[in-house]
Design a protein around this motif. Structure first.
Motif, mmCIF file in Angstrom:
data_model
loop_
_atom_site.group_PDB
_atom_site.id
_atom_site.type_symbol
_atom_site.label_atom_id
_atom_site.label_comp_id
_atom_site.label_asym_id
_atom_site.label_seq_id
_atom_site.Cartn_x
_atom_site.Cartn_y
_atom_site.Cartn_z
ATOM 1 N N THR A 140 0.840 -1.194 0.000
ATOM 2 C CA THR A 140 0.000 0.000 0.000
ATOM 3 C C THR A 140 0.875 1.244 0.000
ATOM 4 O O THR A 140 1.984 1.234 0.538
ATOM 5 N N LYS A 141 0.364 2.294 -0.594
ATOM 6 C CA LYS A 141 1.117 3.535 -0.665
ATOM 7 C C LYS A 141 1.227 4.141 0.716
ATOM 8 O O LYS A 141 0.246 4.298 1.433
ATOM 9 N N LYS A 142 2.441 4.518 1.097
ATOM 10 C CA LYS A 142 2.688 5.049 2.432
ATOM 11 C C LYS A 142 2.367 6.534 2.488
ATOM 12 O O LYS A 142 2.701 7.296 1.577
ATOM 13 N N ASP A 143 1.671 6.947 3.565
ATOM 14 C CA ASP A 143 1.467 8.375 3.804
ATOM 15 C C ASP A 143 2.818 8.999 4.127
ATOM 16 O O ASP A 143 3.680 8.362 4.738
ATOM 17 N N ARG A 144 2.992 10.257 3.740
ATOM 18 C CA ARG A 144 4.252 10.917 4.050
ATOM 19 C C ARG A 144 4.002 12.186 4.826
ATOM 20 O O ARG A 144 2.880 12.720 4.860
ATOM 21 N N ALA A 145 5.043 12.682 5.455
ATOM 22 C CA ALA A 145 4.939 13.900 6.248
ATOM 23 C C ALA A 145 4.666 15.096 5.344
ATOM 24 O O ALA A 145 4.888 15.048 4.125
ATOM 25 N N SER A 146 4.199 16.184 5.946
ATOM 26 C CA SER A 146 3.963 17.405 5.171
ATOM 27 C C SER A 146 5.298 18.000 4.742
ATOM 28 O O SER A 146 6.357 17.702 5.305
ATOM 29 N N ILE A 147 5.236 18.872 3.752
ATOM 30 C CA ILE A 147 6.456 19.505 3.270
ATOM 31 C C ILE A 147 7.103 20.326 4.367
ATOM 32 O O ILE A 147 8.338 20.391 4.486
ATOM 33 N N TRP A 148 6.289 20.938 5.238
ATOM 34 C CA TRP A 148 6.848 21.777 6.302
ATOM 35 C C TRP A 148 7.582 20.938 7.334
ATOM 36 O O TRP A 148 8.633 21.346 7.845
ATOM 37 N N GLN A 149 7.043 19.782 7.633
ATOM 38 C CA GLN A 149 7.727 18.895 8.577
ATOM 39 C C GLN A 149 9.040 18.389 7.987
ATOM 40 O O GLN A 149 10.055 18.329 8.687
ATOM 41 N N GLU A 150 9.026 18.033 6.713
ATOM 42 C CA GLU A 150 10.247 17.560 6.078
ATOM 43 C C GLU A 150 11.294 18.668 6.000
ATOM 44 O O GLU A 150 12.493 18.420 6.205
ATOM 45 N N LEU A 151 10.858 19.890 5.720
ATOM 46 C CA LEU A 151 11.802 21.006 5.672
ATOM 47 C C LEU A 151 12.383 21.301 7.053
ATOM 48 O O LEU A 151 13.565 21.652 7.177
ATOM 49 N N ALA A 152 11.568 21.136 8.086
ATOM 50 C CA ALA A 152 12.081 21.322 9.451
ATOM 51 C C ALA A 152 13.154 20.279 9.754
ATOM 52 O O ALA A 152 14.221 20.600 10.300
ATOM 53 N N GLY A 153 12.892 19.022 9.390
ATOM 54 C CA GLY A 153 13.894 17.988 9.583
ATOM 55 C C GLY A 153 15.142 18.238 8.762
ATOM 56 O O GLY A 153 16.266 18.007 9.219
ATOM 57 N N LEU A 154 14.955 18.720 7.553
ATOM 58 C CA LEU A 154 16.084 19.042 6.683
ATOM 59 C C LEU A 154 16.969 20.115 7.304
ATOM 60 O O LEU A 154 18.206 20.014 7.300
ATOM 61 N N MET A 155 16.366 21.153 7.873
ATOM 62 C CA MET A 155 17.133 22.218 8.502
ATOM 63 C C MET A 155 17.871 21.727 9.751
ATOM 64 O O MET A 155 18.968 22.199 10.061
#
Length: 282
Positions: free
Chosen positions: A59-74
């Protein structure tokens, strides 16, 4: 030594800004694209274990929002620097000049939230990892030497250059906050959850990304030393030592790629395009 200097001169265009209107070095752009690709693999569940009873696609996995991913990236990019800035009372670079932060965020948004996502490799592979081991080694070496150790050796440094700080600072810049974003708090999963860092699990400290700062930093100091805080060394020039460390780290990353994706004979045959022929003849 002449060959090392020649190699450094050949790499200079990769390390210098492209144009005054685009103040980013090519290695910065490649590094941002590389980190974004890894985050995309994690966010889409490439490394997750396959559920029992599911097919290959599942099944296709849900992913985090772009803002959450950008926070993790920073956190990955600037967490260590921000921590050290707080300890010394200085201003982190992303508050002085936000160019790198904008670059990394823009590339991750373009690569994962636009049709460009279809151009990304869907998962890591041996040819891809062997190719990317070169820019990985260049970028990581610069972080562990030119952007961490050399600033400590300047008279204007807010931290004293000691044998401990010269090894600990590169480690802090490279490891703990990347671990916080990727595994401790799972910033690239839909739900933040506290887990044991990968580095603290069984054999976690064998991870290349974990031990290479503890290896490359003393190697670099031994090559350029003796310097303040490091009383012995070979007296190499900075450029020579940086390139030598790049070659050593490239060997480490190449070995990691082969171990993870290509130490089996059939994997090499598949990469060379002869795996299918072999199966037909059997």
């Amino acid at each position: 030594m002449t060959s090392l200097n020649s190699l450094h001169d050949a790499l200079s265009p990769l390390l210098s800004p492209v144009h005054p209107s685009f103040p980013f070095a090519p290695i910065d752009v490649v590094g941002a694209m590389r980190l974004s690709s890894v985050i995309n693999w994690i966010a889409t569940g490439v490394f997750d274990p396959q559920p029992v009873g599911k097919g290959k696609k599942g099944t296709k996995k849900d992913r985090a929002s772009i803002w959450q991913e950008l926070a993790g990236l920073m956190i990955v990019v600037f967490g260590g620097e921000t921590f050290l800035a707080m300890c010394t009372g200085s201003t982190p670079s992303w508050l002085v000049t936000p160019n790198i932060a904008v670059l990394f965020c823009a590339i991750h948004t373009l690569q994962t939230r636009t049709p460009l996502v279809h151009l990304l490799p869907t998962r890591p592979s041996l040819p891809l990892e062997l190719l990317l081991s070169i820019p990985d080694a260049i970028g990581r070496t610069l972080l562990l030497t030119r952007f961490s150790i050399l600033p400590l050796l300047r008279p204007s440094s807010t931290l004293p250059a000691t044998s401990i700080s010269l090894i600990l600072v590169p480690f802090i810049l490279a490891v703990p906050f990347a671990s916080i974003a990727f595994s401790t708090f799972n910033f690239f999963s839909p739900q933040l959850k506290l887990t044991t860092p990968v580095e603290l699990k069984s054999k976690g400290w064998m991870l290349v990304d974990t031990w290479c700062p503890l290896f490359i930093s003393p190697l670099f100091l031994t090559l350029i030393g003796p310097v303040q805080g490091w009383d012995y060394g070979l007296g190499w020039k900075e450029n020579e030592a940086v390139v030598f460390c790049m070659v050593v780290l490239w060997g480490c990353f190449t070995g990691r790629a082969i171990y993870n994706f290509g130490y089996r004979r059939e994997q090499w045959l598949e990469m060379l395009g002869v795996g299918g022929q072999k199966k037909k003849t059997e």
